[in-house]
Design an enzyme around this catalytic site. Structure first.
Site, PDB file in Angstrom:
ATOM      1  N   ASP A 221       0.881  -1.171   0.000  1.00  0.00           N
ATOM      2  CA  ASP A 221       0.000   0.000   0.000  1.00  0.00           C
ATOM      3  C   ASP A 221       0.919   1.221   0.000  1.00  0.00           C
ATOM      4  OD1 ASP A 221      -1.651   2.144   0.550  1.00  0.00           O
ATOM      5  OD2 ASP A 221      -2.326   1.405   2.512  1.00  0.00           O
TER       6      ASP A 221
ATOM      7  N   LYS B 235       2.761  11.443  -3.577  1.00  0.00           N
ATOM      8  CA  LYS B 235       1.795  10.675  -4.358  1.00  0.00           C
ATOM      9  C   LYS B 235       0.837  11.580  -5.125  1.00  0.00           C
ATOM     10  CE  LYS B 235      -1.598   6.980  -3.615  1.00  0.00           C
ATOM     11  NZ  LYS B 235      -2.152   6.084  -2.570  1.00  0.00           N
TER      12      LYS B 235
ATOM     13  N   GLU C  53      -7.059   0.525  -4.652  1.00  0.00           N
ATOM     14  CA  GLU C  53      -7.097   0.424  -3.186  1.00  0.00           C
ATOM     15  C   GLU C  53      -8.431  -0.119  -2.659  1.00  0.00           C
ATOM     16  OE1 GLU C  53      -5.925   4.389  -2.082  1.00  0.00           O
ATOM     17  OE2 GLU C  53      -3.894   4.082  -2.827  1.00  0.00           O
TER      18      GLU C  53
ATOM     19  N   ASP D 178     -12.842   5.642   2.225  1.00  0.00           N
ATOM     20  CA  ASP D 178     -11.419   5.731   2.593  1.00  0.00           C
ATOM     21  C   ASP D 178     -11.051   7.157   2.982  1.00  0.00           C
ATOM     22  OD1 ASP D 178      -8.651   5.883   2.692  1.00  0.00           O
ATOM     23  OD2 ASP D 178      -8.309   4.689   0.889  1.00  0.00           O
TER      24      ASP D 178
HETATM   25  P1  ADP Z   1      -3.023   7.508   3.691  1.00  0.00           P
HETATM   26  O1  ADP Z   1      -3.885   6.449   3.086  1.00  0.00           O
HETATM   27  O2  ADP Z   1      -3.367   8.879   3.213  1.00  0.00           O
HETATM   28  O3  ADP Z   1      -1.572   7.205   3.583  1.00  0.00           O
HETATM   29  P2  ADP Z   1      -3.640   6.569   6.415  1.00  0.00           P
HETATM   30  O4  ADP Z   1      -4.705   5.626   6.076  1.00  0.00           O
HETATM   31  O5  ADP Z   1      -2.364   6.013   6.913  1.00  0.00           O
HETATM   32  O6  ADP Z   1      -3.371   7.613   5.248  1.00  0.00           O
HETATM   33  O7  ADP Z   1      -4.242   7.585   7.497  1.00  0.00           O
HETATM   34  C1  ADP Z   1      -3.472   8.535   8.119  1.00  0.00           C
HETATM   35  C2  ADP Z   1      -4.379   9.456   8.916  1.00  0.00           C
HETATM   36  O8  ADP Z   1      -5.092   8.693   9.884  1.00  0.00           O
HETATM   37  C3  ADP Z   1      -3.624  10.537   9.662  1.00  0.00           C
HETATM   38  O9  ADP Z   1      -4.283  11.785   9.475  1.00  0.00           O
HETATM   39  C4  ADP Z   1      -3.754  10.109  11.120  1.00  0.00           C
HETATM   40  O10 ADP Z   1      -3.764  11.205  12.006  1.00  0.00           O
HETATM   41  C5  ADP Z   1      -5.107   9.428  11.094  1.00  0.00           C
HETATM   42  N1  ADP Z   1      -5.316   8.520  12.229  1.00  0.00           N
HETATM   43  C6  ADP Z   1      -4.581   7.440  12.596  1.00  0.00           C
HETATM   44  N2  ADP Z   1      -5.082   6.866  13.704  1.00  0.00           N
HETATM   45  C7  ADP Z   1      -6.170   7.596  14.053  1.00  0.00           C
HETATM   46  C8  ADP Z   1      -7.125   7.531  15.133  1.00  0.00           C
HETATM   47  N3  ADP Z   1      -7.052   6.581  16.078  1.00  0.00           N
HETATM   48  N4  ADP Z   1      -8.118   8.453  15.175  1.00  0.00           N
HETATM   49  C9  ADP Z   1      -8.200   9.407  14.234  1.00  0.00           C
HETATM   50  N5  ADP Z   1      -7.346   9.536  13.212  1.00  0.00           N
HETATM   51  C10 ADP Z   1      -6.335   8.646  13.112  1.00  0.00           C
HETATM   52 MG    MG Z   2      -4.527   4.887   2.147  1.00  0.00          MG
END
Ligand code: ADP
Ligand code: MG
Length: 626
Positions: free
Chosen positions: A24, A86, A185, A208
């Site tokens: 991912d 990205k 995704e 998502d």
């Molecule tokens: P991406 O797909 O854009 O790479 P992710 O799926 O890894 O992103 O998500 C990252 C986001 O999720 C960040 O903004 C982070 O602060 C948020 N995040 C992670 N854990 C939590 C949580 N427990 N509650 C709220 N937001 C969260």
């Molecule tokens: Mg993602």
């Protein structure tokens, strides 16, 4: 055909010599997973696997720092740190000029007018940035699997066009990885849940919400002959979203809330950066608790700032509303309605927000899939697709029957099985339980899988607490526990106390972590131990029931002792102490107790105690009559 080699890495399961991993490649975070015989697992780090922030620092000497270390210093080294690359992949410099990005490296025109960045006077393409992240993921995978990794299934957003997909392939090539497939995704997330493996028609909505992007995708499984073939079964009907909406916006809203509300804060870059970091920390902590106080290193010294769940929900409100508008658009574009959606899958770290879950539940009118970690589910699904490409375990998630019984732990450490093995899927069961202590205000539900009779011999799938029961005497609360295994094999367990209406639930994928060989072993063990297990289960039940009996008899005796014949009391107390002794022995060493003897002792106590119960009832009736 692939050969399995004993691996020298961390994994205890056999790994093929030329594995295909699932990646991912996220805007905010990236992960690598592999599908073992027992199911997919994110590689690296601790039990949950390593999440690599998609942040790269390009030093003047030509070396790079990737991931958490680069993220930690991104503000101090903003001119040489690249985040959210990205967003630029496969895009022209013109169309990306206005894009928000984490770093402040200048956007320049790269080869063929494509978007690129200038770092130390050098042009860095988004592909090169992504390649650094991919190289780091490959290193993590090789360390974990103990073999060289050269092939990967890589995921991209469903809305990526051909140029963006090609840029992703190019990034892989730069990292010496062959992208054997590029998978959407939302499709990967569906595959992680086993959707599409059996080619049953289903319409899926994947919501998502990540760090900086939001998208919702409506997918159909196109049933094909001869079973599921992974991602090929999925057809994207529509996508909608916002490439500038995500968890980062919520962090900014929280920081602004503090800046406005806290007195004496200097509104400068350092304070804002500190508040942003504190905001994310507080936001994440509030998934587990109702309120939190965190420290922010502001200009002029450390400050403690507080946030509670209600404030977080309020600040998230506008963000959530925008995502719901996109959901409406996606449904309209797909020419479908909420009623036609069979599953809703949650993806992205920000879907841990309770406000998001509640809004999604309300909008789609059903419980979304949350059994798998939302920020890992895409990588897990990519590895499932990789396993299908490798021709390995195509049957991995193909379930027609429940392979092992499902139940919950009861008082005393036995298991109450709600759904028996070999039940056809989907399956549903409801059973009623109660409390074992007076005034108990919470009940822990421990979900188990296995064929043995004691919880300790079964596989633990998870626990959750039903809280907020009004205090009542033992045995009075009515806790209804329901199990539902849907057609994808996802188990939802919910518990509800009938009088108060309080509820709690958990979702798990019971087949993950289990191999076919293990199922066979568990079955064999249960046959070998059947007789001993049944006896133990019987002794535990006798003990639990006897302890309640002793409590009730004791209470009745205390009320009406004066009205009873002394000889009767002596005999009754003798029977009570015999049963009490057996209970104590059963608690410390149940194997030392003779079940038949225990049964007879309990029966004789039941008979003897009739008179004291009758006397107590008569007394309370008299009391009620006057
Ligand atoms: P991406 O797909 O854009 O790479 P992710 O799926 O890894 O992103 O998500 C990252 C986001 O999720 C960040 O903004 C982070 O602060 C948020 N995040 C992670 N854990 C939590 C949580 N427990 N509650 C709220 N937001 C969260
Ligand atoms: Mg993602």
């Amino acid at each position: 055909m692939q050969t399995a080699v004993p691996n020298s890495g961390r994994s205890s399961e056999p790994v093929p010599s030329d594995p295909i991993v699932g990646i991912d490649l996220g805007t905010t975070n990236s992960l690598v997973a592999f599908c073992f015989a027992s199911g997919p697992r994110v590689l690296g780090g601790g039990a949950g696997g390593a999440m690599v922030p998609s942040v790269v620092r390009f030093l003047a000497d030509g070396s790079t720092v990737v991931g958490a270390a680069a993220r930690a210093t991104r503000l101090a080294h903003a001119d040489e740190t690249v985040a959210s690359a990205k967003r630029l992949m496969g895009r022209s410099a013109r169309e990306t000029a206005s894009f928000a990005r984490g770093g402040s490296t200048p956007l320049v025109e790269g080869p063929r007018g494509m978007a690129a960045l200038a770092v130390h006077g050098r042009v860095v393409t988004p592909q090169e940035v992504a390649a650094e992240v991919l190289r780091e993921l490959r290193r993590i995978a090789e360390a974990d699997l103990g073999v060289p990794v050269r092939r990967a299934v890589i995921t991209v957003p469903a809305y990526f066009d051909d140029a963006q997909r090609q840029a992703t392939r190019d990034a892989a090539r730069l990292a010496d990885l062959e992208a054997v497939r590029i998978v959407n995704e939302p499709t990967a997330a569906s595959l992680a849940y086993g959707i599409g493996q059996a080619a049953r028609a289903e319409r899926i909505a994947v919501y998502d919400l990540g760090g900086g992007t939001f998208d919702v995708t409506i997918l159909d499984i196109v049933p094909s002959d001869g079973g599921g073939t992974g991602a090929d079964c999925f057809q994207v009907l529509s996508t909608a979203g916002d490439t500038a909406l995500g968890g980062d916006d919520l962090d900014r809203a929280i920081a602004a809330h503090w800046l406005a509300g806290e007195s004496g804060l200097v509104d400068d870059d350092a304070t804002r950066a500190a508040l942003l970091a504190a905001a994310e920390e507080a936001k994440i902590a509030l998934s587990e608790r109702a309120s939190i106080e965190v420290e922010a290193m502001c200009t002029g010294g450390a400050r403690r700032v507080a946030l509670d769940r209600a404030e977080l929900d309020r600040l998230a409100e506008p963000l959530v509303a925008r995502t719901m508008a996109a959901c409406r658009r996606a449904l309209a574009d797909a020419q479908t309605t909420v009623d036609e959606i069979d599953r809703v899958v949650l993806v992205g770290g920000s879907t841990r927000l309770s406000a998001v879950r509640a809004a999604v539940r309300a909008f789609f009118g059903r419980e979304p899939y949350v059994a798998l970690d939302p920020d890992r589910v895409v990588a897990l699904g990519a590895s499932v697709q990789a396993a299908i490409v490798a021709g390995g375990r195509r049957d991995l998630l193909l379930l027609d029957v429940i392979p092992l019984s499902l139940g919950i732990e009861t008082v005393g450490g036995a298991i109450a099985k709600l759904i028996m093995r070999n039940s056809p899927i989907p399956a549903r069961a409801v059973e009623h339980f109660s409390t074992s202590k007076d005034g108990q205000t919470s009940v822990r539900i421990h979900v188990l899988q296995g064929e043995r009779e004691l919880a300790e011999h079964c596989r633990s799938l998870g626990t959750f607490d039903l809280r907020g029961l009004p205090p009542m005497p033992a045995g009075i609360p009515q806790v209804e526990v329901s199990f539902l295994v849907d057609q994808n094999g996802v188990l939802s367990v919910s518990a509800r106390e009938k009088r108060s209406g309080c509820e709690a639930a958990i979702q798990v994928v019971p087949s993950y972590g289990l191999t076919a060989e293990e199922v066979d072993r568990i079955e064999k063990e249960s046959i070998e131990n059947a007789r001993a297990d049944m006896t133990l289960h019987r002794i535990i039940d006798l003990r639990v029931h006897s302890e309640l009996d002793l409590k009730w008899i004791g209470e009745a005796l205390a009320r009406v002792r004066g009205q009873l014949d002394p000889a009767y009391i002596v005999a009754l107390e003798g029977a009570m102490s015999e049963v009490r002794g057996l209970c104590e022995r059963a608690a410390s060493d149940p194997r030392s107790v003779d079940a038949d003897l225990f049964h007879r002792a309990k029966q004789s106590l039941d008979e003897r105690s009739m008179r004291v119960h009758e006397t107590a009832i008569a007394q309370s009736l008299r009391g009620a009559g006057t």
